[in-house]
Design an enzyme around this catalytic site. Sequence first.
Site, short mmCIF file in Angstrom:
data_model
loop_
_atom_site.label_atom_id
_atom_site.label_comp_id
_atom_site.label_asym_id
_atom_site.label_seq_id
_atom_site.Cartn_x
_atom_site.Cartn_y
_atom_site.Cartn_z
CD GLN A 270 0.56 -44.95 2.18
OE1 GLN A 270 -0.16 -44.22 2.02
NE2 GLN A 270 1.58 -45.06 2.60
CG PHE B 196 7.19 -45.43 12.00
CD1 PHE B 196 6.81 -46.14 13.12
CD2 PHE B 196 8.55 -44.45 11.83
CE1 PHE B 196 6.72 -45.43 14.60
CE2 PHE B 196 8.43 -44.34 13.17
CZ PHE B 196 8.00 -44.31 14.22
CB CYS C 42 -0.25 -39.05 7.41
SG CYS C 42 -0.09 -40.24 8.36
CD GLU D 22 4.95 -52.07 11.48
OE1 GLU D 22 3.58 -51.92 11.99
OE2 GLU D 22 4.65 -50.95 10.80
CB CYS E 249 -20.94 -37.31 2.45
SG CYS E 249 -19.11 -39.41 2.44
CG ASP F 250 5.59 -44.10 5.50
OD1 ASP F 250 4.70 -43.21 5.81
OD2 ASP F 250 4.72 -45.33 5.44
#
Length: 431
Positions: free
Chosen positions: A264, A293, A388, A314, A74, A362
């Site tokens: 999240q 964001f 991220c 956003e 996986c 973000d």
Amino acid sequence: MQTNEVDITDLSHDGRGVARIDGKTVFVAGALPGERVRIKLTKRSRHFDEAKVEELLTRSPDRIEPRCVHFGTCSGCSLQHLPPAAQIAAKQRVLAENFERIGKVAPERWLDPLTDEPWGYRRKGRLSVKWVAKKDKALVGFREDNPRFVADLSICHTLLPEVGERLTALGELVGSLEAKREIAQIEIAAGDETVALTFRNLQPLSQSDRDALVVFGQTHSLAILLQPGGPDSVTPLWPDEVPLSFRIPDYDIDIAFRPLDFIQVNAGMNRRMIARALELLDPQPTETVLDLFCGLGNFTLPMARRAGAVVGVEGEAALVARSRENAARNRIGNVEFFAADLAADTHDTPWARRRFDKLLLDPPRSGAAAVLEYLPRKETARVVYVSCHPGSLARDAGILVERHGFRLTAAGVMDMFPHTAHVESIALFER
């Protein structure tokens, strides 16, 4: 393809061992630095080759036995053979190397890594589904390393147990349906009280299939929804209403969301991340803060408990509408939300022309380079950047330091996705 014996000298950004054969880089799945392994080449390209371990000749002292029987097949996890502390150290090295190589910067201090429960944490995700006639079964799980194939999973230890321990049952459910070839994926979304499964059905379902899904949901206490078309087509099958929300207790906030909304993945880490972001940003009652964001208001609403005023921006209009609903839900009146494409030039919009004392970013994996063409302005004294993707953070850190006159005061990693190679991080920039 041929086999070779190689020494593993490093760990790549995606969790594979790094070796060299005649000067050419080889990425070896499942190998760790310090190990000598016999490998089988699986793919050749001009600049590097790929391989898998055929035999472990010398074992790293860091190596542990993976908890999951599907590790190596996986693609959901790539670091289960490393203990959590070593995973964190590897992710911090990736972040430091990106800062140095891409941004040409280094933090003045490293923050202690943020960690939480390493198993059963994943409350949001997308499971692939495929009916395999030769096996006479439906596969429900994540993709294999070869993304053409769905991994044949019986369990997933990173998913919430309500779902991760029921993959076999989900496969049997799909295999029993008349429309077993028409179920493309299952979206997982869990609030604090409800776990919801959204079945992407490419064709309308018969009544018997709908009944089977309802019985499964009732038996396992899982809400069941159908998605016959785009995101707006999602409708509850059982129960009639599926309220989803999660609390941020430290700020007395409850955020409602819909099954396909971005939240999240890791609830415990999300609470820790919010606390750290606000600690670094330190919003004051006299200050106005800009949150770019902002999504559903995950950071915006907690900041509004501390700051004089907060503006959230956003790109997705539906999320902006729900962030406004969440502000009203929590009786927060000192916040405004706007919809704007933050990959475009929005410098002349009313919200962008306002004065902001502090800024929180973000962004998605692509980063915030477009926004940094015109923000932050000189009156903005502090920026907190939640990332991220270490490469885009490093690039944007270089922009903030070189072009906007900030210092990279502090940075650190956050283990939002334990056992994977995903590197989530946070950085503080000050004038």
